[in-house]
Scaffold this active site. Structure first.
Site, mmCIF file in Angstrom:
data_model
loop_
_atom_site.group_PDB
_atom_site.id
_atom_site.type_symbol
_atom_site.label_atom_id
_atom_site.label_comp_id
_atom_site.label_asym_id
_atom_site.label_seq_id
_atom_site.Cartn_x
_atom_site.Cartn_y
_atom_site.Cartn_z
ATOM 1 C CG PHE A 1 -1.993 1.020 1.212
ATOM 2 C CD1 PHE A 1 -3.122 0.865 0.414
ATOM 3 C CD2 PHE A 1 -1.889 2.157 2.001
ATOM 4 C CE1 PHE A 1 -4.113 1.828 0.386
ATOM 5 C CE2 PHE A 1 -2.882 3.124 1.988
ATOM 6 C CZ PHE A 1 -3.999 2.962 1.182
ATOM 7 C CB ALA B 1 4.411 -10.663 -2.043
ATOM 8 C CB VAL B 2 -0.968 -8.116 -2.468
ATOM 9 C CG1 VAL B 2 -2.241 -7.947 -1.638
ATOM 10 C CG2 VAL B 2 -0.184 -6.809 -2.489
ATOM 11 C CB ILE B 3 -0.563 -13.586 -0.310
ATOM 12 C CG1 ILE B 3 0.845 -13.462 -0.935
ATOM 13 C CG2 ILE B 3 -1.053 -15.036 -0.366
ATOM 14 C CD1 ILE B 3 1.947 -14.211 -0.194
ATOM 15 C CG HIS C 1 -7.053 -4.946 3.837
ATOM 16 N ND1 HIS C 1 -6.801 -5.663 4.970
ATOM 17 C CD2 HIS C 1 -5.945 -4.203 3.631
ATOM 18 C CE1 HIS C 1 -5.605 -5.364 5.438
ATOM 19 N NE2 HIS C 1 -5.054 -4.488 4.625
HETATM 20 N N1 INI Z 1 0.783 -5.611 2.366
HETATM 21 C C1 INI Z 1 1.399 -6.364 1.431
HETATM 22 O O1 INI Z 1 2.403 -5.928 0.845
HETATM 23 N N2 INI Z 1 0.929 -7.595 1.142
HETATM 24 C C2 INI Z 1 -0.158 -8.119 1.739
HETATM 25 O O2 INI Z 1 -0.555 -9.283 1.423
HETATM 26 C C3 INI Z 1 -0.806 -7.348 2.738
HETATM 27 N N3 INI Z 1 -1.934 -7.879 3.458
HETATM 28 O O3 INI Z 1 -2.146 -9.084 3.403
HETATM 29 O O4 INI Z 1 -2.638 -7.145 4.163
HETATM 30 C C4 INI Z 1 -0.300 -6.067 3.030
HETATM 31 N N4 INI Z 1 -0.887 -5.289 3.982
HETATM 32 C C5 INI Z 1 -0.225 -4.133 4.529
HETATM 33 C C6 INI Z 1 -0.474 -2.893 3.707
HETATM 34 O O5 INI Z 1 0.299 -2.921 2.520
HETATM 35 C C7 INI Z 1 -0.072 -1.638 4.483
HETATM 36 O O6 INI Z 1 1.290 -1.708 4.813
HETATM 37 C C8 INI Z 1 -0.885 -1.464 5.777
HETATM 38 O O7 INI Z 1 -2.270 -1.515 5.486
HETATM 39 C C9 INI Z 1 -0.576 -0.097 6.429
HETATM 40 O O8 INI Z 1 -0.937 0.983 5.574
#
Ligand code: INI
Length: 178
Positions: free
Chosen positions: A78, A101-103, A109
């Protein structure tokens, strides 16, 4: 995701295309004199470090100087667009590769994190004119993420590093606004 065998670019057509037009613009994979930043998510870092290794292998193979490579860590995918924006506006790099990597299995979310990351990355490159490559894996399972970060030519980080060199060298050509 790479092209399938059926849809892959066929280098054999290139000569014919070149001969048929006045300007034929393509970015060579030259790494000398190219300054590259890797903006990486620490979330799922066991995967993102594999993407970094893949990217570094390709950059070294194409002559990018180690002193011209920067690694910047973001907490998660994010945050990658904001990190990329800062690097682009800092004017010390020619291209930014976002690696994350978003899994889906790990989060409710998923769609928000993955979608906002992709949108933000595109916004940054269009707003700044600095190419920002999207190397964020979006997968249903951990296993899929691991398979897309193997230490071979299919590694997504490696693929993105190639895209980065191609984009920098394409945009350096005279037909493009600087
Ligand atoms: N961030 C990731 O890079 N990958 C993920 O799979 C993930 N999940 O699973 O939630 C994830 N969440 C954190 C997000 O990117 C932010 O760092 C957080 O929401 C704070 O703003």
């Amino acid at each position: 995701m790479t092209s399938s065998d059926a849809t892959e670019f066929d280098p054999a057509v290139e000569e014919r295309l070149r001969e048929g037009v006045g300007q034929y613009l393509v970015g060579p994979l030259e790494g000398r004199g190219v300054r590259v930043a890797l903006a990486c998510g620490r979330f799922n870092g066991g995967v993102t470090t594999r993407l970094i290794d893949g990217a570094l292998d390709l950059l070294r193979e194409h002559g990018v100087d180690r002193n011209d490579i920067t690694i910047a860590w973001a907490p998660g995918a994010f945050e990658l667009p904001l990190v990329a924006r800062g690097l682009a506006l800092g004017e010390k790099v020619d291209v930014i590769i976002t690696l994350g990597a978003v899994i889906r299995g790990d989060t409710g979310h998923y769609d928000v994190v993955a979608g906002e990351c992709a949108r933000g990355v595109q916004d940054v490159q269009l707003a700044t004119g600095v190419p920002v490559v999207f190397g964020v894996l979006t997968t249903d399972t951990v296993d899929q993420a691991l398979r897309r970060s193997l230490p071979d030519h299919t590694n997504k980080g490696r693929e993105c590093a190639q895209t980065a060199l191609e984009m920098v060298n394409l945009l350096r050509q005279g037909a493009f606004a600087s």
